[in-house]
Design an enzyme around this catalytic site. Sequence first.
Site, PDB file in Angstrom:
ATOM      1  N   GLU A 135       0.825  -1.204   0.000  1.00 13.49           N
ATOM      2  CA  GLU A 135       0.000   0.000   0.000  1.00 13.49           C
ATOM      3  C   GLU A 135       0.862   1.258   0.000  1.00 13.49           C
ATOM      4  O   GLU A 135       0.509   2.261  -0.651  1.00 13.49           O
ATOM      5  CB  GLU A 135      -0.944  -0.022   1.199  1.00 13.49           C
ATOM      6  CG  GLU A 135      -2.040  -1.072   1.050  1.00 13.49           C
ATOM      7  CD  GLU A 135      -2.871  -1.256   2.304  1.00 13.49           C
ATOM      8  OE1 GLU A 135      -4.105  -1.208   2.202  1.00 13.49           O
ATOM      9  OE2 GLU A 135      -2.285  -1.467   3.385  1.00 13.49           O
TER      10      GLU A 135
ATOM     11  N   GLU B 224      -3.959  -9.952   3.250  1.00 14.54           N
ATOM     12  CA  GLU B 224      -4.831  -9.771   4.415  1.00 14.54           C
ATOM     13  C   GLU B 224      -5.970 -10.781   4.460  1.00 14.54           C
ATOM     14  O   GLU B 224      -6.360 -11.252   5.536  1.00 14.54           O
ATOM     15  CB  GLU B 224      -5.407  -8.344   4.424  1.00 14.54           C
ATOM     16  CG  GLU B 224      -4.406  -7.250   4.744  1.00 14.54           C
ATOM     17  CD  GLU B 224      -3.680  -6.730   3.520  1.00 14.54           C
ATOM     18  OE1 GLU B 224      -3.020  -5.679   3.634  1.00 14.54           O
ATOM     19  OE2 GLU B 224      -3.770  -7.367   2.443  1.00 14.54           O
TER      20      GLU B 224
END
Length: 248
Positions: free
Chosen positions: A89, A109
């Site tokens: 990210e 995730e």
Amino acid sequence: MNAFDSTQRDELAACVRSLTEAPGVRAVVVYGGERLFAAGADVKALAAMDPGQVRGWNRALQRTFDDVARLPFPVIAAVTGYALGGGMELALAADYRIVAEDAVFGQPEVQLGIMPGSGGTQRLTRLVGPARAKHLLMTGRRVKGPEALRLGLADEIVPAADVYPRACAYARELAEGPAAVLEAIKEAVDNAADTSLAAGLALERSLFTGVFGTRDATHGIRSFIEHGPGRARFEGAPGDPTNEEGEE
């Protein structure tokens, strides 16, 4: 592993604030080191938080990555090794990604029963499109350098030893450009995904008109007329002894 615990997050946030306020900064390279870029969040620290604490922690990390993306000059991610979870990210928040051939991207995730929370669903979708983004996010599949280039996650692939030198060279190249124009281009492009074509064109028109009022524009146009393309040295460009007069 450059995991994002609260200390790492706060140190990055402080660094970004200092860059925003520092005079003369023209480009930034984000680099995790020779071994890896960043392995994501500190999962053990997150496991000890309740949902309210996680929400506050994540809000602060998302804001930090947003601040990276909003820096008013080019941001280049130099990615070696793993860029996973929050590390990916952070790389996505950069304007340009120079990536090692053996680098590994991933948003794992989902394999922990959670989802990305610091830009992964949004910036990844804007780069690779909804279907590819959903595939990567829903499977947690890892992507190596060459595939990352094909997907649009990476902009340039080089041997691992060349990642940081190449990123610095590109940063120096951009730093020699007209700072106000680079900032305006970044603003126009970054807003393109979030607005209508008509609104984007209106923003572009306003920014285009605005940069004509800069000294760099006056100098660049005059240099083109008198000397041809690619000869202008812009104000503040490193190594330009005459930028105060705006002359060649």
